[in-house]
Design a protein around this motif. Structure first.
Motif, PDB file in Angstrom:
ATOM      1  N   ASN A 196      -8.647  17.625  13.543  1.00 58.97           N
ATOM      2  CA  ASN A 196      -8.458  18.268  15.164  1.00 58.97           C
ATOM      3  C   ASN A 196      -6.825  18.480  15.177  1.00 58.97           C
ATOM      4  O   ASN A 196      -6.390  18.000  16.289  1.00 58.97           O
ATOM      5  N   SER A 197      -6.093  18.531  14.257  1.00 60.64           N
ATOM      6  CA  SER A 197      -4.660  18.944  13.998  1.00 60.64           C
ATOM      7  C   SER A 197      -3.881  17.572  14.077  1.00 60.64           C
ATOM      8  O   SER A 197      -2.538  17.573  14.382  1.00 60.64           O
ATOM      9  N   VAL A 198      -4.445  16.357  14.130  1.00 64.96           N
ATOM     10  CA  VAL A 198      -3.803  15.407  13.999  1.00 64.96           C
ATOM     11  C   VAL A 198      -3.851  14.266  12.729  1.00 64.96           C
ATOM     12  O   VAL A 198      -5.270  14.206  12.458  1.00 64.96           O
ATOM     13  N   MET A 199      -2.958  13.772  12.369  1.00 65.00           N
ATOM     14  CA  MET A 199      -2.869  12.960  11.184  1.00 65.00           C
ATOM     15  C   MET A 199      -3.869  11.608  11.586  1.00 65.00           C
ATOM     16  O   MET A 199      -3.825  10.987  12.519  1.00 65.00           O
ATOM     17  N   SER A 200      -4.987  11.468  10.659  1.00 65.27           N
ATOM     18  CA  SER A 200      -5.792  10.100  10.860  1.00 65.27           C
ATOM     19  C   SER A 200      -6.185   9.624   9.396  1.00 65.27           C
ATOM     20  O   SER A 200      -6.270  10.316   8.594  1.00 65.27           O
ATOM     21  N   LEU A 201      -6.620   8.528   9.469  1.00 65.24           N
ATOM     22  CA  LEU A 201      -7.418   7.910   8.401  1.00 65.24           C
ATOM     23  C   LEU A 201      -8.838   8.241   8.496  1.00 65.24           C
ATOM     24  O   LEU A 201      -9.558   8.211   9.596  1.00 65.24           O
ATOM     25  N   ARG A 202      -9.357   8.680   7.444  1.00 61.80           N
ATOM     26  CA  ARG A 202     -10.675   9.016   7.267  1.00 61.80           C
ATOM     27  C   ARG A 202     -11.453   8.389   6.081  1.00 61.80           C
ATOM     28  O   ARG A 202     -10.640   7.639   5.351  1.00 61.80           O
ATOM     29  N   ARG A 203     -12.653   8.669   5.646  1.00 66.25           N
ATOM     30  CA  ARG A 203     -13.259   8.517   4.301  1.00 66.25           C
ATOM     31  C   ARG A 203     -13.292   7.035   4.008  1.00 66.25           C
ATOM     32  O   ARG A 203     -13.377   6.435   2.918  1.00 66.25           O
ATOM     33  N   LEU A 217       0.854  -1.318  -0.131  1.00 66.11           N
ATOM     34  CA  LEU A 217       0.069   0.066   0.248  1.00 66.11           C
ATOM     35  C   LEU A 217       0.789   1.221  -0.151  1.00 66.11           C
ATOM     36  O   LEU A 217       2.178   1.312   0.705  1.00 66.11           O
ATOM     37  N   ILE A 218       0.196   2.253  -0.589  1.00 58.05           N
ATOM     38  CA  ILE A 218       1.202   3.564  -0.761  1.00 58.05           C
ATOM     39  C   ILE A 218       0.221   4.607   0.057  1.00 58.05           C
ATOM     40  O   ILE A 218      -1.136   4.556  -0.103  1.00 58.05           O
ATOM     41  N   VAL A 219       0.907   5.258   1.169  1.00 55.07           N
ATOM     42  CA  VAL A 219      -0.112   6.024   1.970  1.00 55.07           C
ATOM     43  C   VAL A 219       0.648   7.471   1.744  1.00 55.07           C
ATOM     44  O   VAL A 219       1.817   7.720   2.141  1.00 55.07           O
ATOM     45  N   GLY A 220      -0.049   8.588   1.410  1.00 58.17           N
ATOM     46  CA  GLY A 220       0.470   9.913   1.467  1.00 58.17           C
ATOM     47  C   GLY A 220      -0.521  10.727   2.315  1.00 58.17           C
ATOM     48  O   GLY A 220      -1.530  10.631   2.540  1.00 58.17           O
ATOM     49  N   PRO A 221       0.360  11.543   3.263  1.00 56.91           N
ATOM     50  CA  PRO A 221      -0.289  12.807   3.804  1.00 56.91           C
ATOM     51  C   PRO A 221      -0.939  13.993   3.000  1.00 56.91           C
ATOM     52  O   PRO A 221      -0.139  14.385   2.099  1.00 56.91           O
ATOM     53  N   ALA A 222      -2.105  14.295   3.504  1.00 56.22           N
ATOM     54  CA  ALA A 222      -2.739  15.368   2.760  1.00 56.22           C
ATOM     55  C   ALA A 222      -1.890  16.452   3.015  1.00 56.22           C
ATOM     56  O   ALA A 222      -1.293  16.621   4.082  1.00 56.22           O
ATOM     57  N   MET A 223      -1.602  17.501   2.243  1.00 51.23           N
ATOM     58  CA  MET A 223      -2.110  17.582   0.819  1.00 51.23           C
ATOM     59  C   MET A 223      -0.976  17.033  -0.322  1.00 51.23           C
ATOM     60  O   MET A 223      -1.262  16.501  -1.348  1.00 51.23           O
ATOM     61  N   GLY A 224       0.244  17.357   0.196  1.00 55.54           N
ATOM     62  CA  GLY A 224       1.257  17.065  -0.845  1.00 55.54           C
ATOM     63  C   GLY A 224       1.343  15.452  -1.231  1.00 55.54           C
ATOM     64  O   GLY A 224       1.831  15.319  -2.240  1.00 55.54           O
ATOM     65  N   GLY A 225       0.883  14.797  -0.382  1.00 61.06           N
ATOM     66  CA  GLY A 225       1.333  13.149  -0.650  1.00 61.06           C
ATOM     67  C   GLY A 225      -0.093  12.722  -1.584  1.00 61.06           C
ATOM     68  O   GLY A 225       0.064  11.267  -1.785  1.00 61.06           O
ATOM     69  N   ILE A 226      -0.909  13.221  -1.492  1.00 60.50           N
ATOM     70  CA  ILE A 226      -2.103  12.577  -2.291  1.00 60.50           C
ATOM     71  C   ILE A 226      -2.040  12.393  -3.705  1.00 60.50           C
ATOM     72  O   ILE A 226      -2.156  11.149  -4.125  1.00 60.50           O
ATOM     73  N   ILE A 227      -1.547  13.155  -4.471  1.00 60.92           N
ATOM     74  CA  ILE A 227      -1.542  13.047  -5.824  1.00 60.92           C
ATOM     75  C   ILE A 227      -0.192  12.137  -5.994  1.00 60.92           C
ATOM     76  O   ILE A 227      -0.218  11.358  -7.107  1.00 60.92           O
ATOM     77  N   VAL A 228       0.586  12.399  -5.361  1.00 59.47           N
ATOM     78  CA  VAL A 228       1.788  11.413  -5.497  1.00 59.47           C
ATOM     79  C   VAL A 228       1.412   9.894  -5.102  1.00 59.47           C
ATOM     80  O   VAL A 228       1.857   9.128  -5.838  1.00 59.47           O
TER      81      VAL A 228
END
Length: 190
Positions: free
Chosen positions: A94-101, A64-75
């Motif tokens: 809430n200012s913390v990286m998390s899995l959503r959607r 799996l490839i996991v990108g942080p929003a924003m810069g990693g999404i298209i990559v």
């Protein structure tokens, strides 16, 4: 043409490699800045550049490839497309990286983090924390530009490595010349 020349040419032709006076998110100043969004707006150019990074880790087993929003999404999307793997992203809640959607990382999943630019590794480490909390394993980081001068604890595969000089705000030669700065990027005003 070498791969470095190809990548630098694409960055320059798309206006992604900027010259000027920049206030970075770290608080330091620089005379160059990489705004990969300008490259990523051209799918054909982004595909060529990211193919350079993808070739470096193609033989590495991952799921799996996991990108942080924003810069990693298209990559993440483009690398996943090229390598025939799924690609997802984490984002701040809430200012913390998390899995959503509805995204999930199953225990034991071998993940590659995708970024546009790796500088301090902060977004990558926040993404790695989410992966580890789900029971996944971070295999490495794939990016367009590696400009990290700091020790990153994972392998980094990049399309190009750039050394961009930075200065503390109180010792910036551009400030001393009276050149106004701009604050670019996703954590800035531009």
């Amino acid at each position: 043409m070498t791969t470095d020349e190809l990548v630098l040419n694409e960055l320059k032709e798309t206006g992604a490699l900027l010259q000027g006076h920049f206030l970075l998110s770290s608080g330091r100043h620089s005379d160059r800045y990489v705004q990969c969004a300008r490259l990523l707006q051209y799918p054909d150019r982004a595909a060529r550049v990211l193919a350079v990074a993808a070739e470096q880790f193609r033989p590495v087993p991952f799921d799996l490839i996991v990108g942080p929003a924003m810069g990693g999404i298209i990559v993440a999307y483009e690398l996943a497309r090229q390598l025939g793997k799924p690609g997802i992203f984490v984002e701040r809640e809430n200012s913390v990286m998390s899995l959503r959607r509805g995204f999930a990382i199953a225990e034991g999943t071998r993940c590659i983090i995708s970024e546009d630019v790796v500088t301090t590794g902060k977004s990558s480490e926040e993404t790695a924390k989410v992966i580890r909390e789900c029971g996944g394993e971070v295999v490495g980081i794939a990016c367009i530009v590696n400009r990290s001068a700091e020790l990153i604890q994972y392998p980094v595969w990049s399309a190009v490595r750039l050394t961009i000089e930075t200065w503390p705000a109180d010792d910036c030669p551009l400030c001393k010349q009276g050149i106004p700065w701009v604050k670019p990027g996703s954590r800035g005003n531009a």
